[in-house]
Design a protein around this motif. Sequence first.
Motif, PDB file in Angstrom:
ATOM      1  N   ILE A  87      26.392 -60.460 -32.315  1.00 15.93           N
ATOM      2  CA  ILE A  87      25.518 -59.293 -32.199  1.00 15.93           C
ATOM      3  C   ILE A  87      24.633 -59.456 -30.973  1.00 15.93           C
ATOM      4  O   ILE A  87      23.981 -60.486 -30.796  1.00 15.93           O
ATOM      5  N   ARG A  88      24.611 -58.432 -30.150  1.00 15.07           N
ATOM      6  CA  ARG A  88      23.813 -58.483 -28.922  1.00 15.07           C
ATOM      7  C   ARG A  88      22.947 -57.236 -28.839  1.00 15.07           C
ATOM      8  O   ARG A  88      23.371 -56.144 -29.199  1.00 15.07           O
ATOM      9  N   GLY A  89      21.750 -57.394 -28.310  1.00 13.12           N
ATOM     10  CA  GLY A  89      20.877 -56.250 -28.087  1.00 13.12           C
ATOM     11  C   GLY A  89      20.278 -55.694 -29.363  1.00 13.12           C
ATOM     12  O   GLY A  89      20.320 -56.307 -30.432  1.00 13.12           O
ATOM     13  N   ARG A  90      19.745 -54.486 -29.243  1.00 11.79           N
ATOM     14  CA  ARG A  90      19.092 -53.810 -30.352  1.00 11.79           C
ATOM     15  C   ARG A  90      19.990 -52.712 -30.896  1.00 11.79           C
ATOM     16  O   ARG A  90      20.689 -52.032 -30.141  1.00 11.79           O
ATOM     17  N   PHE A  91      19.939 -52.539 -32.198  1.00  6.27           N
ATOM     18  CA  PHE A  91      20.868 -51.635 -32.870  1.00  6.27           C
ATOM     19  C   PHE A  91      20.815 -50.228 -32.289  1.00  6.27           C
ATOM     20  O   PHE A  91      21.837 -49.668 -31.877  1.00  6.27           O
ATOM     21  N   LEU A  92      19.623 -49.626 -32.245  1.00  5.65           N
ATOM     22  CA  LEU A  92      19.515 -48.234 -31.820  1.00  5.65           C
ATOM     23  C   LEU A  92      19.950 -48.065 -30.371  1.00  5.65           C
ATOM     24  O   LEU A  92      20.653 -47.097 -30.032  1.00  5.65           O
ATOM     25  N   GLU A  93      19.562 -48.978 -29.507  1.00  3.76           N
ATOM     26  CA  GLU A  93      19.959 -48.885 -28.106  1.00  3.76           C
ATOM     27  C   GLU A  93      21.466 -49.013 -27.954  1.00  3.76           C
ATOM     28  O   GLU A  93      22.088 -48.287 -27.170  1.00  3.76           O
ATOM     29  N   ASN A  94      22.071 -49.934 -28.699  1.00  2.00           N
ATOM     30  CA  ASN A  94      23.529 -50.099 -28.643  1.00  2.00           C
ATOM     31  C   ASN A  94      24.248 -48.816 -29.044  1.00  2.00           C
ATOM     32  O   ASN A  94      25.261 -48.445 -28.454  1.00  2.00           O
ATOM     33  N   VAL A  95      23.723 -48.150 -30.071  1.00  2.00           N
ATOM     34  CA  VAL A  95      24.348 -46.919 -30.552  1.00  2.00           C
ATOM     35  C   VAL A  95      24.180 -45.787 -29.538  1.00  2.00           C
ATOM     36  O   VAL A  95      25.136 -45.063 -29.219  1.00  2.00           O
ATOM     37  N   ILE A  96      22.978 -45.640 -29.013  1.00  2.00           N
ATOM     38  CA  ILE A  96      22.694 -44.540 -28.080  1.00  2.00           C
ATOM     39  C   ILE A  96      23.512 -44.674 -26.801  1.00  2.00           C
ATOM     40  O   ILE A  96      24.041 -43.684 -26.273  1.00  2.00           O
ATOM     41  N   VAL A  97      23.622 -45.904 -26.287  1.00  2.00           N
ATOM     42  CA  VAL A  97      24.355 -46.117 -25.038  1.00  2.00           C
ATOM     43  C   VAL A  97      25.809 -45.655 -25.165  1.00  2.00           C
ATOM     44  O   VAL A  97      26.383 -45.110 -24.214  1.00  2.00           O
ATOM     45  N   LYS A  98      26.401 -45.870 -26.340  1.00  2.00           N
ATOM     46  CA  LYS A  98      27.794 -45.463 -26.541  1.00  2.00           C
ATOM     47  C   LYS A  98      27.914 -43.985 -26.897  1.00  2.00           C
ATOM     48  O   LYS A  98      28.999 -43.397 -26.774  1.00  2.00           O
ATOM     49  N   SER A  99      26.839 -43.365 -27.356  1.00  2.00           N
ATOM     50  CA  SER A  99      26.897 -41.976 -27.809  1.00  2.00           C
ATOM     51  C   SER A  99      26.634 -40.972 -26.694  1.00  2.00           C
ATOM     52  O   SER A  99      27.242 -39.896 -26.676  1.00  2.00           O
ATOM     53  N   ILE A 100      25.734 -41.290 -25.788  1.00  2.00           N
ATOM     54  CA  ILE A 100      25.318 -40.316 -24.766  1.00  2.00           C
ATOM     55  C   ILE A 100      26.481 -39.814 -23.904  1.00  2.00           C
ATOM     56  O   ILE A 100      26.591 -38.600 -23.674  1.00  2.00           O
ATOM     57  N   PRO A 101      27.387 -40.680 -23.402  1.00  2.00           N
ATOM     58  CA  PRO A 101      28.487 -40.147 -22.581  1.00  2.00           C
ATOM     59  C   PRO A 101      29.324 -39.098 -23.319  1.00  2.00           C
ATOM     60  O   PRO A 101      29.654 -38.051 -22.737  1.00  2.00           O
ATOM     61  N   GLY A 102      29.657 -39.362 -24.584  1.00  2.00           N
ATOM     62  CA  GLY A 102      30.443 -38.395 -25.341  1.00  2.00           C
ATOM     63  C   GLY A 102      29.700 -37.102 -25.588  1.00  2.00           C
ATOM     64  O   GLY A 102      30.266 -36.002 -25.462  1.00  2.00           O
ATOM     65  N   ALA A 103      28.411 -37.221 -25.934  1.00  2.00           N
ATOM     66  CA  ALA A 103      27.619 -36.016 -26.210  1.00  2.00           C
ATOM     67  C   ALA A 103      27.453 -35.167 -24.955  1.00  2.00           C
ATOM     68  O   ALA A 103      27.592 -33.938 -24.997  1.00  2.00           O
ATOM     69  N   VAL A 104      27.174 -35.808 -23.817  1.00  2.00           N
ATOM     70  CA  VAL A 104      27.005 -35.068 -22.557  1.00  2.00           C
ATOM     71  C   VAL A 104      28.293 -34.351 -22.174  1.00  2.00           C
ATOM     72  O   VAL A 104      28.282 -33.165 -21.795  1.00  2.00           O
ATOM     73  N   CYS A 105      29.419 -35.057 -22.259  1.00  2.00           N
ATOM     74  CA  CYS A 105      30.708 -34.450 -21.895  1.00  2.00           C
ATOM     75  C   CYS A 105      31.059 -33.291 -22.817  1.00  2.00           C
ATOM     76  O   CYS A 105      31.571 -32.256 -22.367  1.00  2.00           O
TER      77      CYS A 105
END
Length: 456
Positions: A323-341
């Motif tokens: 496990i690396r980093g913080r949970f919420l940040e890990n989730v947001i980083v992977k979600s934003i590209p899909g949501a923007v597109c």
Amino acid sequence: MALASLAAADDDPNETAQAVAAYYAARPAVRPLAPMRTVPFSSDKKWSGAAFEGRAYVMGAGRFVMGDAFDAFEEQAGELAATARVLAVARVEGFDPDGAIVGAPALLGFVCIHDQIRATAAQTIGYFKDQGVSVNVISGDDPRTVAGIAAQVGVEGAEEYVDATTLETPEQVADALRRYHVFGRVKPEQKKQFVVALQEQGHVVAMTGDGVNDTLALKQADCSVAMAAGSDAARNVAQLVLVDNDFASMPKVVAEGRRSINNLQRSASLFLVKTLLSMTLAVLFVLLPWQYPFQPIQMTLISAFTIGIPSFVLALEPNKERIRGRFLENVIVKSIPGAVCAVLGVLAVNAVGRLALGLDYGQVSTLCVLLTAWVGVMLIIRLSVPFTPIRTALLVVVVGGTVLGATLLHGLFGIEPFTVPMAVLLAVCAVAASALFHWLYGVFGRWHEARLARWA
């Protein structure tokens, strides 16, 4: 007789007293004396004692029992401490009303207790070393004994140890933790200081213990682990209790925790894309002159094959990645590209389809559904790397289910027949969305990796 009498007089024996009592229980010829007064063991004074008719004895750490007089026996005790826990047994005149020793103690001898090291201990320590976990040993015992045991199980830097009685300030504790990994003669309040110092240095701290003197540190730690055979106080404050009393269970516990958190992060990324998409479009289409492009039944198709089924499969899949980093940040980083597109794709389809191609609502809605599903498939592909047989099968089901819903069940999901302008617009938007998605995913990924590197 002095040793047997001390062990038998203890009303609340610790493991040391229990070991001595068990030794003499097998030797009935040695009959303990009846105590007239007992002084229980404490982590501060590090000895226990008892007064009998006409005599009194104490047993504990040599330096704490004998004081400066222990210097004459330091070398002998040091040789014994390299392989065993060494306790001094001394005769004293008695105890004052506060329980302190009266008179000069007369050393009767040393008691050597060898700890039984589990066969799996070295393997467990090795596992955590391989995982990049720094293992520190903090104990109230003689630092030489602690170092000897630590070396046997493979603790890094065990040959260099620290006597915690020499650490008088928080700054000294913090400095010692940066340089050493084995500490002896640690008081209960110091154990908490050790945990706080490690946390202030940016570490996530897990603490294991089984005694009352471990409770302060257990409560302070980010993750606290106690043994079922330990004290009630330790079990009550611990977040996790090992019912088999075997630290070798920890790798399995870590693996299960990693599976839960890592898989939850991936599933949460899928759900967050839909949430961000729905919220953004709801606001935008209140302001725009067009009708909201999705029907409820169409959202069912998207949710089932790009969120529901993938989340279910990914949540149950084995995952031992650290496990690396913080949970919420890990989730947001992977979600934003899909949501923007997805948002930009829906807006582009509406603008070009309605204004340039003259498509009706049903045709625009069809293109929005398929383009959103395509973005969801791209996110699933990213989350599935590296591919396994289960992930490959999941991708086939997602694509196949979406195609089936858009063709054979097109009437149910409100999918309109394709025209040439629709096909061209969908192809162009899909290619553009793919390029933008992978570019954004790379940008956010590199930014996130840089942040993780700074934390490491």
